[in-house]
Design an enzyme around this catalytic site. Sequence first.
Site, PDB file in Angstrom:
ATOM      1  N   ARG A  41       0.836  -1.213   0.000  1.00  0.00           N
ATOM      2  CA  ARG A  41       0.000   0.000   0.000  1.00  0.00           C
ATOM      3  C   ARG A  41       0.869   1.261   0.000  1.00  0.00           C
ATOM      4  NH1 ARG A  41      -1.669   3.150   4.346  1.00  0.00           N
ATOM      5  NH2 ARG A  41      -3.725   4.152   4.189  1.00  0.00           N
ATOM      6  N   VAL A  95       3.995   1.611  -0.965  1.00  0.00           N
ATOM      7  CA  VAL A  95       4.737   1.775  -2.225  1.00  0.00           C
ATOM      8  C   VAL A  95       3.798   2.312  -3.309  1.00  0.00           C
ATOM      9  CG1 VAL A  95       5.909   0.525  -4.096  1.00  0.00           C
ATOM     10  CG2 VAL A  95       6.497   0.038  -1.707  1.00  0.00           C
ATOM     11  N   ARG A 138       8.261 -19.229  -3.982  1.00  0.00           N
ATOM     12  CA  ARG A 138       9.722 -19.355  -4.044  1.00  0.00           C
ATOM     13  C   ARG A 138      10.012 -19.875  -5.452  1.00  0.00           C
ATOM     14  NH1 ARG A 138      10.805 -18.999   1.599  1.00  0.00           N
ATOM     15  NH2 ARG A 138       9.236 -20.033   2.865  1.00  0.00           N
ATOM     16  N   ASP A 149      16.011 -12.815   2.703  1.00  0.00           N
ATOM     17  CA  ASP A 149      17.322 -12.799   2.035  1.00  0.00           C
ATOM     18  C   ASP A 149      17.312 -13.472   0.662  1.00  0.00           C
ATOM     19  OD1 ASP A 149      17.013 -15.290   3.149  1.00  0.00           O
ATOM     20  OD2 ASP A 149      19.034 -15.399   4.016  1.00  0.00           O
ATOM     21  N   ASP A 169      11.086 -13.996  10.304  1.00  0.00           N
ATOM     22  CA  ASP A 169      12.279 -14.570  10.935  1.00  0.00           C
ATOM     23  C   ASP A 169      13.185 -13.541  11.625  1.00  0.00           C
ATOM     24  OD1 ASP A 169      11.388 -16.974   9.935  1.00  0.00           O
ATOM     25  OD2 ASP A 169      12.708 -16.950   8.193  1.00  0.00           O
ATOM     26  N   GLU A 215      10.167 -21.404  30.633  1.00  0.00           N
ATOM     27  CA  GLU A 215      11.197 -21.826  31.596  1.00  0.00           C
ATOM     28  C   GLU A 215      12.516 -22.089  30.875  1.00  0.00           C
ATOM     29  OE1 GLU A 215       8.006 -22.675  31.987  1.00  0.00           O
ATOM     30  OE2 GLU A 215       7.764 -21.741  33.960  1.00  0.00           O
ATOM     31  N   ARG A 229      11.177 -28.299  43.724  1.00  0.00           N
ATOM     32  CA  ARG A 229      10.685 -27.078  44.358  1.00  0.00           C
ATOM     33  C   ARG A 229       9.156 -27.035  44.362  1.00  0.00           C
ATOM     34  NH1 ARG A 229      12.913 -22.871  40.865  1.00  0.00           N
ATOM     35  NH2 ARG A 229      10.769 -22.197  40.757  1.00  0.00           N
ATOM     36  N   LYS A 247       7.281 -27.100  41.504  1.00  0.00           N
ATOM     37  CA  LYS A 247       6.720 -26.598  40.248  1.00  0.00           C
ATOM     38  C   LYS A 247       6.737 -27.733  39.227  1.00  0.00           C
ATOM     39  CE  LYS A 247       7.313 -22.925  36.918  1.00  0.00           C
ATOM     40  NZ  LYS A 247       8.144 -21.823  36.482  1.00  0.00           N
ATOM     41  N   GLU A 282      12.985 -23.702  15.594  1.00  0.00           N
ATOM     42  CA  GLU A 282      13.038 -24.801  14.617  1.00  0.00           C
ATOM     43  C   GLU A 282      14.445 -25.046  14.074  1.00  0.00           C
ATOM     44  OE1 GLU A 282      10.662 -23.956  11.132  1.00  0.00           O
ATOM     45  OE2 GLU A 282      11.828 -22.183  10.630  1.00  0.00           O
ATOM     46  N   VAL A 317       0.580 -20.928  11.532  1.00  0.00           N
ATOM     47  CA  VAL A 317      -0.254 -19.948  12.236  1.00  0.00           C
ATOM     48  C   VAL A 317       0.591 -18.693  12.515  1.00  0.00           C
ATOM     49  CG1 VAL A 317       0.245 -20.774  14.588  1.00  0.00           C
ATOM     50  CG2 VAL A 317      -1.958 -19.751  14.099  1.00  0.00           C
ATOM     51  N   ARG A 353       2.599 -17.254  10.568  1.00  0.00           N
ATOM     52  CA  ARG A 353       2.791 -16.391   9.394  1.00  0.00           C
ATOM     53  C   ARG A 353       1.548 -15.573   9.057  1.00  0.00           C
ATOM     54  NH1 ARG A 353       6.352 -19.542   5.775  1.00  0.00           N
ATOM     55  NH2 ARG A 353       4.914 -19.135   4.087  1.00  0.00           N
TER      56      ARG A 353
END
Length: 319
Positions: free
Chosen positions: A21, A23, A72, A103, A127, A187, A211, A213, A222, A250, A252
Amino acid sequence: MKTIGILTSGGDAPGMNAAIRAVVRSAIYYGCKVYGINRGYKGLLEEDLVEMNLSSVGDIIHRGGTILKSSRCEEFKTQEGRLKGVKVLKKYKIDCLVVIGGDGSFNGAQKLSELGFPAIGIPGTIDNDLAYTDYTIGFDTAMNTVADAISKIRDTSSSHERVNIVEVMGRHCGDLALYSGLAGGAETIIVPEVDFKVEDICNRLKTTQKRGKRHSIIVLAEGVGNANDLGKEIIKITGADLRVTVLGHVQRGGCPSVFDRILASRMGVRAVELLLDGKSAKVVGVKDNKIIDMDINEALSMTRSFDKETYEMAKILSI
Ligand code: F6P
Protein backbone atom coordinates in the site's frame (compact mmCIF):
# COMPACT_ATOMS: atom_id res chain seq x y z
CA MET A 1 7.10 9.54 -15.40
CA LYS A 2 8.70 6.46 -13.89
CA THR A 3 7.07 3.05 -13.89
CA ILE A 4 7.68 0.95 -10.78
CA GLY A 5 7.12 -2.79 -10.46
CA ILE A 6 6.43 -4.37 -7.08
CA LEU A 7 6.40 -7.98 -5.93
CA THR A 8 6.37 -10.02 -2.73
CA SER A 9 8.51 -13.13 -2.59
CA GLY A 10 9.41 -16.01 -0.26
CA GLY A 11 7.48 -16.73 2.94
CA ASP A 12 4.70 -14.21 3.44
CA ALA A 13 4.67 -11.99 6.52
CA PRO A 14 1.99 -9.87 8.21
CA GLY A 15 2.50 -6.27 7.14
CA MET A 16 3.47 -7.04 3.54
CA ASN A 17 0.13 -5.56 2.46
CA ALA A 18 0.84 -2.37 4.38
CA ALA A 19 4.19 -2.16 2.54
CA ILE A 20 2.52 -2.72 -0.85
CA ARG A 21 0.00 0.00 0.00
CA ALA A 22 2.77 2.42 0.97
CA VAL A 23 4.74 1.77 -2.22
CA VAL A 24 1.70 2.07 -4.51
CA ARG A 25 0.24 5.15 -2.82
CA SER A 26 3.51 7.06 -2.52
CA ALA A 27 4.51 6.16 -6.09
CA ILE A 28 1.19 7.47 -7.42
CA TYR A 29 1.50 10.55 -5.20
CA TYR A 30 4.86 11.26 -6.86
CA GLY A 31 3.35 10.79 -10.33
CA CYS A 32 4.56 7.26 -11.10
CA LYS A 33 2.80 4.32 -12.68
CA VAL A 34 2.87 1.02 -10.73
CA TYR A 35 2.63 -2.59 -11.84
CA GLY A 36 1.90 -5.27 -9.27
CA ILE A 37 3.60 -8.56 -10.14
CA ASN A 38 1.68 -11.55 -8.83
CA ARG A 39 3.34 -14.57 -7.17
CA GLY A 40 6.82 -13.07 -6.88
CA TYR A 41 9.55 -13.85 -9.40
CA LYS A 42 7.48 -16.79 -10.65
CA GLY A 43 4.69 -14.45 -11.72
CA LEU A 44 7.24 -12.15 -13.34
CA LEU A 45 8.48 -15.00 -15.54
CA GLU A 46 4.89 -15.91 -16.35
CA GLU A 47 4.05 -12.27 -17.16
CA ASP A 48 1.40 -12.12 -14.47
CA LEU A 49 1.37 -8.34 -14.05
CA VAL A 50 -1.42 -5.92 -13.34
CA GLU A 51 -1.44 -2.13 -13.24
CA MET A 52 -2.31 -0.85 -9.77
CA ASN A 53 -4.18 2.27 -8.75
CA LEU A 54 -5.08 3.89 -5.45
CA SER A 55 -8.05 1.62 -4.88
CA SER A 56 -6.03 -1.55 -5.64
CA VAL A 57 -4.55 -1.08 -2.19
CA GLY A 58 -7.66 0.13 -0.39
CA ASP A 59 -8.77 -1.77 2.70
CA ILE A 60 -5.60 -3.86 3.00
CA ILE A 61 -3.45 -2.16 5.64
CA HIS A 62 -4.91 -4.42 8.35
CA ARG A 63 -4.85 -7.67 6.39
CA GLY A 64 -2.32 -10.49 6.79
CA GLY A 65 -0.78 -12.32 3.84
CA THR A 66 -0.04 -10.49 0.61
CA ILE A 67 -2.58 -9.43 -2.01
CA LEU A 68 0.14 -9.94 -4.62
CA LYS A 69 0.62 -13.59 -3.52
CA SER A 70 4.05 -15.08 -2.98
CA SER A 71 6.20 -17.99 -4.07
CA ARG A 72 9.72 -19.35 -4.04
CA CYS A 73 11.06 -19.52 -7.61
CA GLU A 74 13.88 -21.90 -8.59
CA GLU A 75 14.04 -20.62 -12.18
CA PHE A 76 14.89 -17.11 -11.02
CA LYS A 77 17.99 -18.46 -9.30
CA THR A 78 19.48 -19.08 -12.75
CA GLN A 79 20.99 -16.40 -14.98
CA GLU A 80 18.68 -17.52 -17.80
CA GLY A 81 15.64 -17.02 -15.59
CA ARG A 82 16.76 -13.59 -14.50
CA LEU A 83 17.45 -12.45 -18.08
CA LYS A 84 13.95 -13.63 -18.96
CA GLY A 85 12.65 -11.56 -16.02
CA VAL A 86 14.45 -8.42 -17.20
CA LYS A 87 12.93 -8.93 -20.66
CA VAL A 88 9.42 -9.01 -19.17
CA LEU A 89 10.11 -5.92 -17.05
CA LYS A 90 11.32 -4.06 -20.16
CA LYS A 91 8.34 -5.24 -22.19
CA TYR A 92 6.05 -3.52 -19.68
CA LYS A 93 8.35 -0.47 -19.70
CA ILE A 94 9.03 -0.91 -15.99
CA ASP A 95 12.02 1.21 -14.94
CA CYS A 96 12.67 -0.19 -11.49
CA LEU A 97 11.50 -2.86 -9.07
CA VAL A 98 10.60 -3.04 -5.38
CA VAL A 99 11.06 -6.51 -3.87
CA ILE A 100 9.45 -7.27 -0.50
CA GLY A 101 10.83 -10.43 1.11
CA GLY A 102 13.70 -12.04 2.96
CA ASP A 103 17.32 -12.80 2.03
CA GLY A 104 16.44 -15.20 -0.80
CA SER A 105 14.26 -12.52 -2.39
CA PHE A 106 17.01 -9.94 -1.88
CA ASN A 107 19.44 -12.20 -3.74
CA GLY A 108 17.12 -11.95 -6.74
CA ALA A 109 17.04 -8.15 -6.42
CA GLN A 110 20.85 -8.05 -6.12
CA LYS A 111 21.26 -10.10 -9.28
CA LEU A 112 18.80 -7.89 -11.16
CA SER A 113 20.82 -4.84 -10.13
CA GLU A 114 23.97 -6.55 -11.39
CA LEU A 115 22.22 -6.95 -14.73
CA GLY A 116 21.66 -3.19 -14.72
CA PHE A 117 18.02 -3.30 -13.65
CA PRO A 118 17.38 -0.98 -10.67
CA ALA A 119 15.92 -2.83 -7.69
CA ILE A 120 15.29 -1.98 -4.03
CA GLY A 121 14.55 -4.48 -1.24
CA ILE A 122 12.13 -4.10 1.66
CA PRO A 123 12.61 -6.70 4.44
CA GLY A 124 9.47 -8.77 4.91
CA THR A 125 9.89 -11.96 6.93
CA ILE A 126 8.76 -13.22 10.32
CA ASP A 127 12.28 -14.57 10.94
CA ASN A 128 14.00 -11.22 11.72
CA ASP A 129 17.14 -12.81 10.33
CA LEU A 130 18.57 -9.90 8.32
CA ALA A 131 21.67 -8.45 9.99
CA TYR A 132 21.48 -4.90 8.64
CA THR A 133 18.07 -4.05 10.13
CA ASP A 134 16.79 -4.12 13.71
CA TYR A 135 13.41 -5.39 12.55
CA THR A 136 11.84 -7.03 9.53
CA ILE A 137 8.19 -6.55 8.64
CA GLY A 138 6.08 -9.34 10.18
CA PHE A 139 8.39 -10.20 13.06
CA ASP A 140 6.49 -8.20 15.67
CA THR A 141 3.14 -9.71 14.69
CA ALA A 142 4.56 -13.24 14.65
CA MET A 143 6.18 -12.66 18.03
CA ASN A 144 2.79 -11.67 19.47
CA THR A 145 1.11 -14.68 17.87
CA VAL A 146 3.67 -17.00 19.44
CA ALA A 147 3.50 -15.30 22.85
CA ASP A 148 -0.30 -15.65 22.76
CA ALA A 149 -0.01 -19.35 21.90
CA ILE A 150 2.50 -19.89 24.72
CA SER A 151 0.12 -18.23 27.19
CA LYS A 152 -2.66 -20.58 26.14
CA ILE A 153 -0.42 -23.62 26.32
CA ARG A 154 0.75 -22.42 29.75
CA ASP A 155 -2.85 -22.64 31.06
CA THR A 156 -3.27 -26.28 30.16
CA SER A 157 0.33 -27.09 31.02
CA SER A 158 -0.27 -25.76 34.52
CA SER A 159 -3.63 -27.54 34.95
CA HIS A 160 -2.17 -30.91 33.99
CA GLU A 161 1.27 -30.34 35.51
CA ARG A 162 2.96 -31.15 32.23
CA VAL A 163 6.04 -30.20 30.33
CA ASN A 164 5.17 -28.60 26.98
CA ILE A 165 7.59 -28.03 24.14
CA VAL A 166 6.55 -25.30 21.73
CA GLU A 167 8.37 -25.35 18.39
CA VAL A 168 8.70 -21.93 16.81
CA MET A 169 9.68 -20.87 13.26
CA GLY A 170 12.62 -18.62 12.40
CA ARG A 171 14.81 -20.81 10.20
CA HIS A 172 18.39 -20.38 11.49
CA CYS A 173 17.52 -17.38 13.63
CA GLY A 174 16.46 -17.66 17.28
CA ASP A 175 14.87 -14.20 17.63
CA LEU A 176 11.27 -15.35 17.36
CA ALA A 177 11.84 -18.06 19.96
CA LEU A 178 13.83 -15.79 22.28
CA TYR A 179 11.51 -12.80 22.47
CA SER A 180 8.22 -14.69 22.41
CA GLY A 181 9.63 -17.15 24.94
CA LEU A 182 10.65 -14.31 27.23
CA ALA A 183 7.25 -12.64 26.86
CA GLY A 184 5.50 -15.96 27.46
CA GLY A 185 7.52 -16.69 30.61
CA ALA A 186 9.06 -19.86 29.15
CA GLU A 187 11.20 -21.83 31.60
CA THR A 188 13.63 -22.82 28.84
CA ILE A 189 14.42 -21.21 25.50
CA ILE A 190 16.51 -23.12 22.99
CA VAL A 191 17.95 -21.23 20.02
CA PRO A 192 20.43 -22.11 17.24
CA GLU A 193 22.85 -19.38 18.35
CA VAL A 194 23.56 -21.00 21.74
CA ASP A 195 24.67 -24.60 22.31
CA PHE A 196 22.57 -26.66 24.67
CA LYS A 197 22.62 -30.09 26.31
CA VAL A 198 19.49 -32.18 26.81
CA GLU A 199 20.90 -33.25 30.18
CA ASP A 200 20.98 -29.62 31.35
CA ILE A 201 17.30 -29.18 30.46
CA CYS A 202 16.42 -32.38 32.27
CA ASN A 203 18.38 -31.37 35.37
CA ARG A 204 16.58 -28.06 35.38
CA LEU A 205 13.22 -29.81 35.14
CA LYS A 206 14.16 -32.05 38.06
CA THR A 207 15.28 -29.09 40.20
CA THR A 208 12.10 -27.10 39.60
CA GLN A 209 9.98 -30.21 40.24
CA LYS A 210 11.71 -30.65 43.58
CA ARG A 211 10.68 -27.08 44.36
CA GLY A 212 7.09 -28.10 43.70
CA LYS A 213 6.72 -26.60 40.25
CA ARG A 214 5.51 -29.42 38.07
CA HIS A 215 4.76 -27.67 34.79
CA SER A 216 7.23 -26.17 32.40
CA ILE A 217 7.31 -24.53 28.98
CA ILE A 218 10.23 -25.16 26.67
CA VAL A 219 10.38 -22.94 23.59
CA LEU A 220 12.42 -24.52 20.83
CA ALA A 221 13.51 -22.64 17.71
CA GLU A 222 13.04 -24.80 14.62
CA GLY A 223 16.64 -24.13 13.55
CA VAL A 224 17.86 -26.28 16.47
CA GLY A 225 15.93 -29.40 15.57
CA ASN A 226 12.68 -31.25 15.82
CA ALA A 227 10.48 -30.79 18.92
CA ASN A 228 9.15 -34.35 18.80
CA ASP A 229 12.68 -35.79 18.85
CA LEU A 230 13.65 -33.55 21.76
CA GLY A 231 10.45 -34.52 23.57
CA LYS A 232 11.27 -38.23 23.25
CA GLU A 233 14.75 -37.67 24.67
CA ILE A 234 13.42 -35.71 27.65
CA ILE A 235 10.76 -38.35 28.38
CA LYS A 236 13.43 -41.05 28.23
CA ILE A 237 15.62 -39.27 30.77
CA THR A 238 12.99 -37.79 33.12
CA GLY A 239 9.81 -39.78 32.51
CA ALA A 240 7.99 -36.42 32.29
CA ASP A 241 4.37 -36.14 31.18
CA LEU A 242 5.20 -34.11 28.08
CA ARG A 243 3.35 -32.71 25.08
CA VAL A 244 4.64 -31.08 21.91
CA THR A 245 3.09 -28.23 19.95
CA VAL A 246 4.54 -27.30 16.58
CA LEU A 247 3.01 -23.88 15.93
CA GLY A 248 3.66 -23.98 12.18
CA HIS A 249 2.08 -21.57 9.73
CA VAL A 250 -0.25 -19.95 12.24
CA GLN A 251 2.83 -17.79 12.91
CA ARG A 252 2.79 -16.39 9.39
CA GLY A 253 -0.81 -15.22 9.33
CA GLY A 254 -3.05 -12.75 11.05
CA CYS A 255 -3.76 -9.08 11.24
CA PRO A 256 -0.44 -7.16 11.36
CA SER A 257 0.41 -5.35 14.58
CA VAL A 258 0.45 -1.56 14.68
CA PHE A 259 4.25 -1.75 14.84
CA ASP A 260 4.43 -3.77 11.63
CA ARG A 261 1.93 -1.55 9.81
CA ILE A 262 3.88 1.58 10.66
CA LEU A 263 7.25 0.01 9.89
CA ALA A 264 5.95 -1.24 6.53
CA SER A 265 4.50 2.18 5.69
CA ARG A 266 7.74 3.98 6.50
CA MET A 267 9.86 1.49 4.57
CA GLY A 268 7.55 1.50 1.55
CA VAL A 269 7.71 5.28 1.19
CA ARG A 270 11.51 5.28 1.58
CA ALA A 271 11.87 2.63 -1.14
CA VAL A 272 9.93 4.77 -3.61
CA GLU A 273 11.92 7.89 -2.72
CA LEU A 274 15.16 5.99 -3.32
CA LEU A 275 14.00 4.86 -6.74
CA LEU A 276 12.90 8.39 -7.64
CA ASP A 277 16.38 9.56 -6.62
CA GLY A 278 17.79 7.14 -9.18
CA LYS A 279 19.17 4.76 -6.54
CA SER A 280 19.49 1.02 -7.14
CA ALA A 281 20.86 -2.07 -5.41
CA LYS A 282 19.70 -0.82 -2.02
CA VAL A 283 17.77 -2.29 0.86
CA VAL A 284 15.65 -0.36 3.31
CA GLY A 285 15.84 -1.08 7.03
CA VAL A 286 15.40 0.38 10.50
CA LYS A 287 18.13 1.19 13.00
CA ASP A 288 17.41 2.83 16.35
CA ASN A 289 13.93 3.66 15.05
CA LYS A 290 15.31 5.56 12.05
CA ILE A 291 14.59 4.33 8.54
CA ILE A 292 17.89 3.63 6.81
CA ASP A 293 19.06 2.36 3.44
CA MET A 294 22.14 0.37 2.62
CA ASP A 295 23.92 -1.15 -0.35
CA ILE A 296 22.37 -4.55 -0.96
CA ASN A 297 25.74 -6.35 -1.22
CA GLU A 298 26.91 -4.89 2.05
CA ALA A 299 23.62 -5.79 3.76
CA LEU A 300 23.70 -9.37 2.53
CA SER A 301 27.31 -9.88 3.60
CA MET A 302 26.65 -8.85 7.20
CA THR A 303 26.48 -11.47 9.96
CA ARG A 304 23.68 -11.15 12.44
CA SER A 305 24.66 -10.78 16.07
CA PHE A 306 22.48 -12.59 18.56
CA ASP A 307 21.05 -10.70 21.55
CA LYS A 308 22.91 -12.74 24.18
CA GLU A 309 22.15 -10.19 26.87
CA THR A 310 18.39 -10.72 26.58
CA TYR A 311 18.92 -14.47 26.33
CA GLU A 312 20.87 -14.48 29.61
CA MET A 313 18.26 -12.25 31.21
CA ALA A 314 15.46 -14.64 30.17
CA LYS A 315 17.45 -17.42 31.85
CA ILE A 316 17.70 -15.42 35.09
CA LEU A 317 13.97 -14.69 35.06
CA SER A 318 13.01 -18.32 34.54
CA ILE A 319 15.08 -19.59 37.47
O1 F6P B 1 11.08 -17.67 6.28
C1 F6P B 1 9.81 -17.74 6.85
C2 F6P B 1 9.47 -19.14 7.25
O2 F6P B 1 8.19 -19.13 7.84
C3 F6P B 1 10.47 -19.82 8.17
O3 F6P B 1 10.36 -19.41 9.50
C4 F6P B 1 10.14 -21.26 7.93
O4 F6P B 1 11.24 -22.10 8.20
C5 F6P B 1 9.79 -21.30 6.47
O5 F6P B 1 9.44 -19.97 6.11
C6 F6P B 1 8.67 -22.23 6.09
O6 F6P B 1 8.53 -22.18 4.72
P1 F6P B 1 7.27 -22.78 3.95
O7 F6P B 1 6.11 -21.86 4.15
O8 F6P B 1 7.73 -22.81 2.54
O9 F6P B 1 7.00 -24.13 4.53
